[in-house]
Motif scaffolding. Structure first.
Motif, PDB file in Angstrom:
ATOM      1  N   LEU A   1      63.395  27.028  59.412  1.00  0.00           N
ATOM      2  CA  LEU A   1      64.802  27.129  59.036  1.00  0.00           C
ATOM      3  C   LEU A   1      65.573  27.852  60.128  1.00  0.00           C
ATOM      4  O   LEU A   1      65.115  28.850  60.675  1.00  0.00           O
ATOM      5  N   ASN A   2      66.760  27.346  60.413  1.00  0.00           N
ATOM      6  CA  ASN A   2      67.633  27.905  61.431  1.00  0.00           C
ATOM      7  C   ASN A   2      68.643  28.855  60.769  1.00  0.00           C
ATOM      8  O   ASN A   2      69.245  28.507  59.761  1.00  0.00           O
ATOM      9  N   PHE A   3      68.804  30.060  61.331  1.00  0.00           N
ATOM     10  CA  PHE A   3      69.693  31.052  60.750  1.00  0.00           C
ATOM     11  C   PHE A   3      70.839  31.390  61.707  1.00  0.00           C
ATOM     12  O   PHE A   3      70.639  31.500  62.917  1.00  0.00           O
ATOM     13  N   HIS A   4      72.017  31.595  61.122  1.00  0.00           N
ATOM     14  CA  HIS A   4      73.174  32.116  61.850  1.00  0.00           C
ATOM     15  C   HIS A   4      73.527  33.430  61.169  1.00  0.00           C
ATOM     16  O   HIS A   4      74.077  33.446  60.069  1.00  0.00           O
ATOM     17  N   MET A   5      73.207  34.534  61.797  1.00  0.00           N
ATOM     18  CA  MET A   5      73.245  35.827  61.128  1.00  0.00           C
ATOM     19  C   MET A   5      74.434  36.681  61.554  1.00  0.00           C
ATOM     20  O   MET A   5      74.942  36.555  62.666  1.00  0.00           O
ATOM     21  N   VAL A   6      74.830  37.564  60.639  1.00  0.00           N
ATOM     22  CA  VAL A   6      75.845  38.570  60.945  1.00  0.00           C
ATOM     23  C   VAL A   6      75.447  39.853  60.225  1.00  0.00           C
ATOM     24  O   VAL A   6      74.977  39.831  59.086  1.00  0.00           O
ATOM     25  N   ASP A   7      75.616  40.970  60.910  1.00  0.00           N
ATOM     26  CA  ASP A   7      75.301  42.272  60.327  1.00  0.00           C
ATOM     27  C   ASP A   7      76.305  42.595  59.225  1.00  0.00           C
ATOM     28  O   ASP A   7      77.512  42.381  59.377  1.00  0.00           O
TER      29      ASP A   7
END
Length: 357
Positions: free
Chosen positions: A223-229
């Motif tokens: 799975l590909n993730f686009h993360m933000v804190d």
């Protein structure tokens, strides 16, 4: 400046949530008066973390409100200058109730704002889910100009709910009649929110990292993730609230690069393996995920996204809001420590607590 902000009241909906608690914390630290909505004032697990925040005794007011009860919101909205509408359902597996709650909740809040002339602006927490699903975006870079296709293939209920709710918000802004309060709107579209938790309540983001740290997964799907804190996301809400240049804009919130599930697990293994935590590192082939989907509805939800890689452009957040994104490795590691400290993940005998995150 601090004294002036004491006279500015910000309403935060769903104040006890993972992201909203950070919004409340940063608003209080910035000198704002905060009114937070919760479903019940009788739930200590959700209320106490808010009561324990710095300046909460002086400037935090908690009130009960229900997203689906329109008549509760005009009272809640009274004398508020700004609204951060953060509350929205994010279940592991969505159903039609998810769509109805997200849509009705958004419109109930906006309709109350249109009748309350003190409200200057609303910052709505939308999602990357409203940008990049239901279309063939494999290998593409998506921006704020993109919208998820609710009639497309491979779009789940949660993604539909966020798309429908945000679309309805923008449509509503065009229909506010003369004489009503024509407030401003900014929509923020965060990716997968990670980072330390201020509460012991387990939301979807927390549950995923908890399952990795507890080795409750046999392996890692592609799975590909686009993360933000979560701290950056909360800061973005306040920056958007304060900055008139963000009026009428939707803003994508993601780190500079996308990561795979294996990357997330790798960050945790690097930090916590020596402390006694056995982090799964084996990548699951597609056929194993497909087989598991027959027995687990949450796995079925992710099946269409296995192996799909999409890129994002966060230049608008950087240029318009001046936001600097935290490195996702730091976010994941900080999150791991916070889950142990909160007792969500058990302490191992070799665990070495940090003094700060």
């Amino acid at each position: 400046m601090m004294a002036a902000q004491n006279n500015i009241r910000v309403l935060v909906t769903g104040a006890s949530g993972y992201l909203a608690t950070h919004c409340v914390q940063q608003l209080l630290s910035g000198g704002y008066a905060v009114r937070g909505t919760v479903r019940s004032l009788k739930n200590p697990d959700k209320i106490q973390p808010l009561r324990s925040l710095n300046f909460a005794k002086e400037r935090l007011e908690l009130v009960e409100a229900d997203l689906e009860k329109a008549d509760t919101w005009p009272r809640v909205m009274e004398s508020c200058d700004y609204v951060l509408h953060v509350a929205s359902p994010f279940p592991p597996v969505g159903d039609e109730n998810t769509i109805r709650t997200a849509l009705d909740g958004t419109l109930n809040v906006l309709k109350a704002c249109a009748k309350c002339h003190s409200v200057k602006k609303v910052v709505l927490t939308s999602s990357i889910a409203a940008i990049m699903y239901g279309n063939d975006n494999h290998g593409k870079t998506v921006t704020e100009k993109d919208w998820s296709n609710i009639d497309g293939k491979n779009i789940n209920t949660y993604q539909k709910s966020k798309t429908i709710a945000e679309t309805a918000a923008w449509d509503f802004m065009k229909t506010i009649p003369d004489g009503d309060n024509k407030f401003k709107l900014t929509c923020l579209n965060p990716g997968f929110i990670v980072g330390p938790s201020l509460t012991e309540v387990e939301g979807t983001s927390v549950t995923i990292i908890k399952r990795i740290m507890n080795r409750e997964m046999p392996g890692l799907p592609m799975l590909n993730f686009h993360m933000v804190d979560v701290r950056d996301c909360a800061k973005a809400h306040i920056l958007a609230m304060e900055n008139p240049k963000s009026d009428g804009e939707r803003i994508l919130l993601c780190s500079n690069k996308d990561y795979w599930f294996a990357d997330v697990a790798g960050f945790l293994e690097k930090e916590f393996k020596s402390q006694g935590y056995c982090i799964p590192t084996r990548k699951l082939p597609y056929f194993m995920v497909w087989f598991a989907s027959f027995f687990d509805s949450s796995v079925k939800e992710i099946l269409p996204f296995i192996g799909v890689e999409t890129h994002t452009d966060n230049s608008k957040a950087r240029n318009l809001l001046g936001l600097k994104f935290t490195n996702p490795e730091k976010s994941i590691v900080d999150m791991g420590y916070s889950l142990i400290e909160k007792g969500i993940v058990p302490r191992k005998s070799g665990y070495k607590p940090r003094t700060h995150l």
